[in-house]
Structures are given as C-alpha cells and as structure tokens.
Design a protein around this motif. Structure first.
Motif, PDB file in Angstrom:
ATOM      1  N   ASP A 126       0.848  -1.183   0.000  1.00  0.00           N
ATOM      2  CA  ASP A 126       0.000   0.000   0.000  1.00  0.00           C
ATOM      3  C   ASP A 126       0.887   1.237   0.000  1.00  0.00           C
ATOM      4  OD1 ASP A 126      -2.012  -1.848   0.279  1.00  0.00           O
ATOM      5  OD2 ASP A 126      -2.384  -1.417   2.396  1.00  0.00           O
ATOM      6  N   LEU A 127       0.491   2.243  -0.753  1.00  0.00           N
ATOM      7  CA  LEU A 127       1.193   3.529  -0.737  1.00  0.00           C
ATOM      8  C   LEU A 127       0.357   4.508   0.068  1.00  0.00           C
ATOM      9  CD1 LEU A 127       2.413   3.986  -4.429  1.00  0.00           C
ATOM     10  CD2 LEU A 127       3.649   3.059  -2.480  1.00  0.00           C
ATOM     11  N   GLN A 128       1.005   5.159   1.025  1.00  0.00           N
ATOM     12  CA  GLN A 128       0.333   6.155   1.837  1.00  0.00           C
ATOM     13  C   GLN A 128       0.864   7.521   1.420  1.00  0.00           C
ATOM     14  OE1 GLN A 128       1.420   4.909   5.776  1.00  0.00           O
ATOM     15  NE2 GLN A 128      -0.086   3.263   5.818  1.00  0.00           N
ATOM     16  N   LEU A 129       0.004   8.334   0.801  1.00  0.00           N
ATOM     17  CA  LEU A 129       0.386   9.672   0.385  1.00  0.00           C
ATOM     18  C   LEU A 129       0.253  10.591   1.587  1.00  0.00           C
ATOM     19  CD1 LEU A 129      -0.198   8.116  -2.247  1.00  0.00           C
ATOM     20  CD2 LEU A 129      -1.014  10.237  -3.202  1.00  0.00           C
ATOM     21  N   LEU A 130       1.367  11.219   1.959  1.00  0.00           N
ATOM     22  CA  LEU A 130       1.419  12.030   3.167  1.00  0.00           C
ATOM     23  C   LEU A 130       1.508  13.517   2.831  1.00  0.00           C
ATOM     24  CD1 LEU A 130       4.143   9.860   4.963  1.00  0.00           C
ATOM     25  CD2 LEU A 130       1.672   9.696   5.246  1.00  0.00           C
ATOM     26  N   ASN A 131       0.847  14.336   3.655  1.00  0.00           N
ATOM     27  CA  ASN A 131       0.968  15.783   3.487  1.00  0.00           C
ATOM     28  C   ASN A 131       2.141  16.294   4.323  1.00  0.00           C
ATOM     29  OD1 ASN A 131       0.023  15.855   6.133  1.00  0.00           O
ATOM     30  ND2 ASN A 131      -1.995  16.646   5.583  1.00  0.00           N
ATOM     31  N   ALA A 132       2.338  17.608   4.373  1.00  0.00           N
ATOM     32  CA  ALA A 132       3.477  18.191   5.090  1.00  0.00           C
ATOM     33  C   ALA A 132       3.426  17.909   6.589  1.00  0.00           C
ATOM     34  CB  ALA A 132       3.537  19.692   4.828  1.00  0.00           C
ATOM     35  N   ALA A 133       2.226  17.698   7.139  1.00  0.00           N
ATOM     36  CA  ALA A 133       2.081  17.401   8.566  1.00  0.00           C
ATOM     37  C   ALA A 133       2.299  15.919   8.867  1.00  0.00           C
ATOM     38  CB  ALA A 133       0.699  17.831   9.049  1.00  0.00           C
ATOM     39  N   GLY A 134       2.542  15.103   7.838  1.00  0.00           N
ATOM     40  CA  GLY A 134       2.755  13.677   8.033  1.00  0.00           C
ATOM     41  C   GLY A 134       1.479  12.875   8.104  1.00  0.00           C
ATOM     42  N   GLU A 135       0.339  13.486   7.778  1.00  0.00           N
ATOM     43  CA  GLU A 135      -0.948  12.796   7.807  1.00  0.00           C
ATOM     44  C   GLU A 135      -1.197  12.106   6.471  1.00  0.00           C
ATOM     45  OE1 GLU A 135      -3.226  16.280   8.393  1.00  0.00           O
ATOM     46  OE2 GLU A 135      -3.106  16.193  10.587  1.00  0.00           O
ATOM     47  N   VAL A 136      -1.846  10.959   6.537  1.00  0.00           N
ATOM     48  CA  VAL A 136      -2.188  10.229   5.316  1.00  0.00           C
ATOM     49  C   VAL A 136      -3.371  10.932   4.658  1.00  0.00           C
ATOM     50  CG1 VAL A 136      -2.980   8.035   4.370  1.00  0.00           C
ATOM     51  CG2 VAL A 136      -1.368   8.049   6.278  1.00  0.00           C
ATOM     52  N   ILE A 137      -3.170  11.413   3.425  1.00  0.00           N
ATOM     53  CA  ILE A 137      -4.255  12.078   2.707  1.00  0.00           C
ATOM     54  C   ILE A 137      -4.918  11.144   1.691  1.00  0.00           C
ATOM     55  CG2 ILE A 137      -3.534  14.452   3.048  1.00  0.00           C
ATOM     56  CD1 ILE A 137      -2.057  14.358   0.403  1.00  0.00           C
ATOM     57  N   LEU A 138      -4.212  10.083   1.310  1.00  0.00           N
ATOM     58  CA  LEU A 138      -4.784   9.086   0.416  1.00  0.00           C
ATOM     59  C   LEU A 138      -3.982   7.800   0.550  1.00  0.00           C
ATOM     60  CD1 LEU A 138      -6.919   8.531  -1.813  1.00  0.00           C
ATOM     61  CD2 LEU A 138      -5.225   9.284  -3.480  1.00  0.00           C
ATOM     62  N   LEU A 140      -3.328   4.193  -1.358  1.00  0.00           N
ATOM     63  CA  LEU A 140      -3.479   3.405  -2.576  1.00  0.00           C
ATOM     64  C   LEU A 140      -3.138   1.965  -2.208  1.00  0.00           C
ATOM     65  CD1 LEU A 140      -1.604   5.794  -5.048  1.00  0.00           C
ATOM     66  CD2 LEU A 140      -4.004   5.840  -4.366  1.00  0.00           C
ATOM     67  N   GLU A 141      -4.128   1.074  -2.245  1.00  0.00           N
ATOM     68  CA  GLU A 141      -3.952  -0.274  -1.715  1.00  0.00           C
ATOM     69  C   GLU A 141      -3.575  -1.271  -2.805  1.00  0.00           C
ATOM     70  OE1 GLU A 141      -7.660  -1.016   0.243  1.00  0.00           O
ATOM     71  OE2 GLU A 141      -6.990   0.017   2.056  1.00  0.00           O
ATOM     72  N   GLY A 142      -2.672  -2.198  -2.450  1.00  0.00           N
ATOM     73  CA  GLY A 142      -2.337  -3.330  -3.301  1.00  0.00           C
ATOM     74  C   GLY A 142      -1.608  -2.973  -4.584  1.00  0.00           C
ATOM     75  N   ILE A 143      -0.727  -2.004  -4.532  1.00  0.00           N
ATOM     76  CA  ILE A 143      -0.003  -1.562  -5.720  1.00  0.00           C
ATOM     77  C   ILE A 143       1.104  -2.560  -6.046  1.00  0.00           C
ATOM     78  CG2 ILE A 143       1.415   0.268  -6.735  1.00  0.00           C
ATOM     79  CD1 ILE A 143      -1.422   1.142  -6.224  1.00  0.00           C
ATOM     80  N   PRO A 144       1.089  -3.139  -7.258  1.00  0.00           N
ATOM     81  CA  PRO A 144       2.195  -4.018  -7.645  1.00  0.00           C
ATOM     82  C   PRO A 144       3.449  -3.185  -7.892  1.00  0.00           C
ATOM     83  CG  PRO A 144       0.436  -4.035  -9.317  1.00  0.00           C
ATOM     84  CD  PRO A 144       0.040  -3.088  -8.250  1.00  0.00           C
ATOM     85  N   PHE A 145       4.580  -3.698  -7.473  1.00  0.00           N
ATOM     86  CA  PHE A 145       5.866  -2.994  -7.582  1.00  0.00           C
ATOM     87  C   PHE A 145       5.739  -1.559  -7.075  1.00  0.00           C
ATOM     88  CE2 PHE A 145       5.687  -6.275 -10.875  1.00  0.00           C
ATOM     89  CZ  PHE A 145       6.747  -7.068 -10.467  1.00  0.00           C
ATOM     90  N   THR A 148       8.286   1.511  -7.753  1.00  0.00           N
ATOM     91  CA  THR A 148       8.246   2.133  -9.072  1.00  0.00           C
ATOM     92  C   THR A 148       7.142   3.176  -9.145  1.00  0.00           C
ATOM     93  OG1 THR A 148       9.050   0.073 -10.046  1.00  0.00           O
ATOM     94  CG2 THR A 148       8.035   1.664 -11.545  1.00  0.00           C
ATOM     95  N   PHE A 149       5.947   2.837  -8.662  1.00  0.00           N
ATOM     96  CA  PHE A 149       4.827   3.779  -8.704  1.00  0.00           C
ATOM     97  C   PHE A 149       5.074   4.954  -7.767  1.00  0.00           C
ATOM     98  CE2 PHE A 149       0.133   4.743  -8.283  1.00  0.00           C
ATOM     99  CZ  PHE A 149      -0.038   5.094  -9.605  1.00  0.00           C
TER     100      PHE A 149
END
Length: 175
Positions: A126-138, A140-145, A148-149
């Motif tokens: 899973d990719l956790q997109l973080l903002n400047a405060a370190g909070e998860v804003i989105l 993305l679950e189950g990303i292959p490789f 790279t993404f």
C-alpha cells in the motif's frame, strides 16, 4: 472586420498548461483485498525450500487458483484504478468514468510504503500519500511494484512544482 485569435505558444515547449494529462494508470493486485492477502499468507506459510522453491509455492497456488482468478476478475469489474496525471493522483472506478477521489500533486509531501504480510507473495504494498504534517491524505492499496509507482508520483510532483516555478518566472518577466 473579423478578428483572428492569435495562437499563443506555451511558455515551455511541449508543456500544455491548460490540460490535465494522464501519466500512468495502475490497477491494484488482488493483494488489496483481505481474501487476496489471505491467499498470499498461505502461499508464504512454509519457508522450507524444495528445489529452490518454497514448499508452500508447490502446494497451495494451484488448488486455490480458481478463487484467486475469480477475485481478479471481480476487481477488474467492480474495483478501482489509480491514475497519476500531470496535476493529481486520482482514484477511479475500474470500469466507467467515475472518479472517487483526487489529491493534488502539490499536497503530497512524501509517500510511505506499507506492506502487509499477505502482500509479499504478490510483490505488492500500500502507498500512503502524506501531506506536510505527516498525515495520510490518500491510501493506494495493493499496488504491484510499489517502489516504481512511488517514484513516478514523486517525480511527477517535482516536475509539476518546477513547471509552476518556471511559469511564475515567465509571468514575472511579462509584468
């Protein structure tokens, strides 16, 4: 008297500032679901190797393949897809034109990779997109490789910021 609109060249050659352009689309693997992670845990359950291959890879994937294939097709019909554009990261329904979520590239400060034990077999995370405060804003679950993404998103974000800075310099020249 007719007026002809003058063609305005883009300030940076090859960069269209008006349109949002897709860069890459990724469909999650079955490791994004609980059932897929359960399969992955089963496939990694026996670390003993036979002829260089884990024993659990010999025993479990073939008998469980019909369930995994059904899950795969279910996700293709009713799951999501992740699209990176030159302006944002978007979550869309797999089929159709319905966007579920969108995060601007400028909001993303960093991206963390979180891999559950059941995702190892699929080389997914899973990719956790973080903002400047370190909070998860989105998430993305189950990303292959996922590495790279992740790198693609960060490079696209950096390109967006550089393009915006270039446009600001160009706009300042014309003022």
């Amino acid at each position: 008297m007719t007026t002809v609109a003058a063609y305005r060249r883009p300030p940076i050659s090859g960069v269209n500032t008006d349109a949002e352009t897709p860069v890459m689309t990724v469909y999650p693997s079955i490791a994004c679901t609980g059932l897929g992670r359960l399969h992955g845990k089963l496939y990694e359950s026996m670390p003993v190797k036979l002829f260089g291959v884990k024993l659990s890879h010999w025993l479990f994937p073939l008998p469980s393949a019909p369930g995994a294939i059904m899950l795969y097709f279910y996700l293709k019909l009713f799951g999501v897809r992740y699209t990176v554009t030159n302006r944002s990261v978007q979550v869309w329904k797999s089929l159709g034109n319905r966007m579920l979520k969108q995060v601007s590239l400028n909001e993303i400060d960093d991206i963390a990779i979180a891999q559950d034990p059941g995702q190892v077999f699929y080389r997914a995370a899973d990719l956790q997109l973080l903002n400047a405060a370190g909070e998860v804003i989105l998430r993305l679950e189950g990303i292959p490789f996922p590495e790279t993404f992740r790198n693609l998103i960060l490079e696209t974000r950096d390109a967006r910021r550089q393009t915006d800075a270039s446009h600001a310099v160009i706009a300042a020249r014309h003022s």
